[in-house]
Design a protein around this motif. Sequence first.
Motif, PDB file in Angstrom:
ATOM      1  N   VAL A 268      28.994  58.552  26.845  1.00  0.00           N
ATOM      2  CA  VAL A 268      28.772  60.107  27.130  1.00  0.00           C
ATOM      3  C   VAL A 268      29.838  61.003  28.183  1.00  0.00           C
ATOM      4  CG1 VAL A 268      26.715  62.084  26.298  1.00  0.00           C
ATOM      5  CG2 VAL A 268      26.850  59.831  25.355  1.00  0.00           C
TER       6      VAL A 268
ATOM      7  N   THR B 296      16.029  63.074  23.322  1.00  0.00           N
ATOM      8  CA  THR B 296      16.746  62.284  24.022  1.00  0.00           C
ATOM      9  C   THR B 296      17.527  60.736  23.170  1.00  0.00           C
ATOM     10  OG1 THR B 296      14.870  61.192  25.056  1.00  0.00           O
ATOM     11  CG2 THR B 296      15.967  63.612  26.185  1.00  0.00           C
TER      12      THR B 296
ATOM     13  N   ASN C  95      19.013  59.093  28.723  1.00  0.00           N
ATOM     14  CA  ASN C  95      19.232  60.471  29.845  1.00  0.00           C
ATOM     15  C   ASN C  95      20.041  61.282  29.255  1.00  0.00           C
ATOM     16  OD1 ASN C  95      21.485  59.541  30.427  1.00  0.00           O
ATOM     17  ND2 ASN C  95      21.587  59.678  32.518  1.00  0.00           N
ATOM     18  N   ILE C  96      20.621  61.116  28.104  1.00  0.00           N
ATOM     19  CA  ILE C  96      21.274  62.437  26.854  1.00  0.00           C
ATOM     20  C   ILE C  96      20.578  62.806  26.643  1.00  0.00           C
ATOM     21  CG2 ILE C  96      23.299  62.459  26.054  1.00  0.00           C
ATOM     22  CD1 ILE C  96      23.800  61.397  28.267  1.00  0.00           C
ATOM     23  N   HIS C  97      20.651  65.128  26.370  1.00  0.00           N
ATOM     24  CA  HIS C  97      19.724  65.317  25.433  1.00  0.00           C
ATOM     25  C   HIS C  97      20.647  66.039  24.820  1.00  0.00           C
ATOM     26  CE1 HIS C  97      17.088  65.436  29.024  1.00  0.00           C
ATOM     27  NE2 HIS C  97      15.880  66.187  28.051  1.00  0.00           N
TER      28      HIS C  97
ATOM     29  N   HIS D 295      25.502  68.616  23.144  1.00  0.00           N
ATOM     30  CA  HIS D 295      24.696  67.416  24.748  1.00  0.00           C
ATOM     31  C   HIS D 295      24.869  68.109  26.078  1.00  0.00           C
ATOM     32  CE1 HIS D 295      28.549  66.517  25.491  1.00  0.00           C
ATOM     33  NE2 HIS D 295      28.227  65.641  26.666  1.00  0.00           N
ATOM     34  N   HIS D 296      23.539  67.694  26.572  1.00  0.00           N
ATOM     35  CA  HIS D 296      23.553  68.176  28.381  1.00  0.00           C
ATOM     36  C   HIS D 296      23.465  66.761  28.821  1.00  0.00           C
ATOM     37  CE1 HIS D 296      23.556  72.112  27.833  1.00  0.00           C
ATOM     38  NE2 HIS D 296      23.707  72.367  28.578  1.00  0.00           N
ATOM     39  N   GLY D 297      23.941  65.808  29.558  1.00  0.00           N
ATOM     40  CA  GLY D 297      24.296  64.807  30.461  1.00  0.00           C
ATOM     41  C   GLY D 297      25.648  64.136  30.224  1.00  0.00           C
ATOM     42  N   GLU D 298      25.358  63.287  31.009  1.00  0.00           N
ATOM     43  CA  GLU D 298      26.881  61.950  30.684  1.00  0.00           C
ATOM     44  C   GLU D 298      25.573  60.763  31.070  1.00  0.00           C
ATOM     45  OE1 GLU D 298      29.929  62.580  32.951  1.00  0.00           O
ATOM     46  OE2 GLU D 298      30.806  64.975  32.034  1.00  0.00           O
TER      47      GLU D 298
END
Length: 279
Positions: free
Chosen positions: A25, A197, A200-202, A250-253
Motif C-alpha cells: 500500500v 483496518t 496497520n492500514i486504515h 486510506h491512511h498508512g503505508e
Amino acid sequence: MLKVSGLFIYPIKSLPGIALTEALVTEKGFEHDRRWMLVDENNLFISQREAPQMTQLIISVKDDGLHIKHKTKNGAITIPFYSLGIDTDVQVTIWDDTCNATYVSDAADQWFSEMLEIKCRLVYMPDDTRRIVDQQYAPGDLVTSFADAYPFLIIGQASLDDLNERLTEALPMDRFRPNIVFTGGQPFEEDLMGSFTIGNIHFYGVKLCARCIITTINQQNATRGKEPLKTLASYRRKNNKILFGQNLVHHGEGTIAIGDRIEILSLNQDERFLVNEKV
C-alpha cells in the motif's frame, strides 16, 4: 470473521488485472496500480467502454518492468517501471479530472496502437503527480492514481455469490475489477464499512461504486452481453445508478496479504450507503 481473499492490481488502466498474494500500500494505492494509462489524440483516457479489445492483452509484473503480450497476436513489449523514453510532460484527462503525466515512448505508442488497432499513446504518472480524490465524498488532501476517482475498490465474495444465485450463468469477479476481495459476512456487507483496518492500514468507505457497461464485457473474449447490469438493476439500483462494491481511501503505508483479518471500526450510517434490495 472477515478475511482478505483476493488482491488485484491493474497496472495499465482498463487492461486486465494481476492477482497477488500480498500487495504494498502506497500513498496512491497499491504499488503499480493504474500508474500507466492509454490516451487518445486529445490525451483523454481510453477504456474498455470504447475498446473492449483491451481485454485481449496479458500483463505481468517482472523485475525489469511490465511485460505485455497479446492473447492471439505475435509480439510482446516491456515497459520499464520508470520512464526511459520520451519523458515529455503532458496534461491527461480522466473523466472530469486533469493531471500531469509523461509519455512513455514512441515504441510503446506504436506497439499498443498495432495490438489494439486504434491510435493511442501510453502515459505514466510520476511520483510527484498529485491527483486529488473526488472531494465531494473524501478529504481533499488524499490522492489517487489513474483510477476513476479513488485508490481502492473492495467487494465481498458473498456479494458476488448472491448475484450469481440470481443469474442463469455465473460470472467471475474480474467483471468488477476490485482491488480487495474478502470472505465472511453477509452479501453487500462492504456497503456499510465506514472504517476498518487490515494490518496497520486504515481504510475508509467513502462511496458505493456505480457500475458501467465494462461489467458486461467478457474479460476472456471481449464479447458484450446484458448481464450483470440487467439483474443488478432489479435490486441494486439507487438514484438511477447500479451499485456494486465500495470505494475506499486510506491512511498508512505497508503490506497487506491474503488471509489478513479485516477489523471493522465503524459503520456507514448515511442514507446514501443504504440500498433497498428487492428479491
